[in-house]
Structure formats: C-alpha cells, structure tokens
Write a protein that holds these residues in place. Structure first.
Motif: not given
Length: 219
Positions: A155-178
């Motif tokens: 939710e926080r990554l999505d709200r901030a529209r944080t640029p993420l590495p392309a390999v992670l995809g969206d904020a949900g996938a990034a949260a899984h990686a974290v």
C-alpha cells in the motif's frame, strides 16, 4: 412502586459494573497467559511446552487457562496473531509519512529496526511456521496475517508511486520480495544471533530491491 423503567435502570446499574469487572479481569488473565506463553515458547519451543508450564509461568490454574483457550494450539495461534498484528502495525507506522513521496533509505532503516529487534519472536514465529507446514488448516489461518504485512508494504509503495526495478513488477510483487528477504535474513539470524549484521544485511537487500540499480538516488 418502581416503574418498569426504574427497575430496568436498577438492574442495569446492578449488573453492568460487575460485568465490566468480569470482562476486564478475563481480559487481564488472557493477556497474562499470552505473555507467559510467549516467554515459555521462546525458551523451550512449542512442541516441548505443556499447559501446566504456561499456567505456572502466568500464576494461574488450568481452569483459568481453559476459560480462555480450548487448547495449547489455540493459545499458540492467538499469540502468533497478537504478535504478527503488532509487527504489521509497526511496519505500517514505519512506512507512514505526511507526504506521498517515500524516502526509501529512511524507510528501509525504520523497517529494518522494527523487523529485527526481537529474537524471541523469531523463534516463536519459526515454531509456528513449522507447525503450520504440517497442519493445512493452521496454514490457512496463518496466510491472512502474512498477507497483512505484505499489504502494509504494498500500500505504501503504491501510494508513493515508488519507481521499482522492472524485474519486480508492481508494488504487490515488491512487497512479496521484501518479506522473502526478511525471511531469508532472519533464518541466518536465528543461527548466529548477530542482530547488527542481520540488520545491516537486510538494509542492503531492501535498498537493492526497492531502488533502481540498488542506488537510492536513482530516479
């Protein structure tokens, strides 16, 4: 002669304070049992603890235990739920901000502090994960709590529209990686007990995950 309304008021006045006392007393008993169970589980492991040991540590009888929990499994899950919700709330607070922009290095620092402070919790959590791996029904009840932690991050990554590495995809996938990075680091932490090293390593991993090319200054 008292009216029906007066009688109702008198009955309310005579029973409600007692009911509140019972509720408060039961709540305090439950809290003490959970605190005692946390200490005993962390010291001995879930599979090596008896109801009597939890009661002795809390200073209660088996009757007090069974007035709050049907079994040791139920108490264990209540304990996990309590601590997992606390951690998820702390992570959400660590990621909170007055502005939409997310300061990734500062947020990583705060999250690393929250997630790595309590070795006792990591031992209890690991016991619960092992127990859940052998009990599908327990595993199903565990999943929403892990999802809440991921959801707070996503939710926080999505709200901030944080640029993420392309390999992670969206904020949900990034949260899984974290969360996966956290799980990996804490496995080593349980063995070597080196909190400072684990915290530093988690910060490096999260920075690499949440910034392009691992550089927090990257656009």
């Amino acid at each position: 002669m008292a009216t029906a309304r007066t009688e109702h008021t008198e009955r309310r006045g005579g029973t409600e304070p007692g009911a509140r006392r019972v509720t408060r007393r039961r709540s305090e008993t439950r809290a003490r049992l959970l605190d005692a169970a946390f200490t005993v589980f962390a010291a001995k492991g879930f599979g090596r603890v008896s109801i009597e040991e939890v009661c002795d540590a809390a200073g209660y009888s088996r009757g007090a235990f069974y007035s709050n929990f049907a079994s040791l499994d139920e108490l264990f899950f209540a304990l996990y739920r309590q601590r997992a919700d606390l951690i998820a709330g702390q992570v959400a607070d660590a990621l909170a901000g007055d502005t939409a922009a997310l300061d990734v290095p500062a947020s990583v620092d705060r999250v690393s502090e929250v997630l790595l402070l309590d070795l006792d919790w990591l031992q209890v959590k690991t016991d619960f994960l092992t127990h859940a791996a052998r009990e599908p029904e327990v595993a199903r009840t565990l999943l929403p709590h892990r999802a809440r932690l991921r959801g707070a991050i996503a939710e926080r990554l999505d709200r901030a529209r944080t640029p993420l590495p392309a390999v992670l995809g969206d904020a949900g996938a990034a949260a899984h990686a974290v969360v996966a990075a956290y799980d990996g680091v804490t496995t080593q932490l349980l063995l070597d007990k080196d909190v400072d090293h684990a915290r530093a390593w988690l910060k490096q991993l999260l920075t690499a995950l949440l910034t392009r090319d691992g550089d927090p200054r990257s656009p």
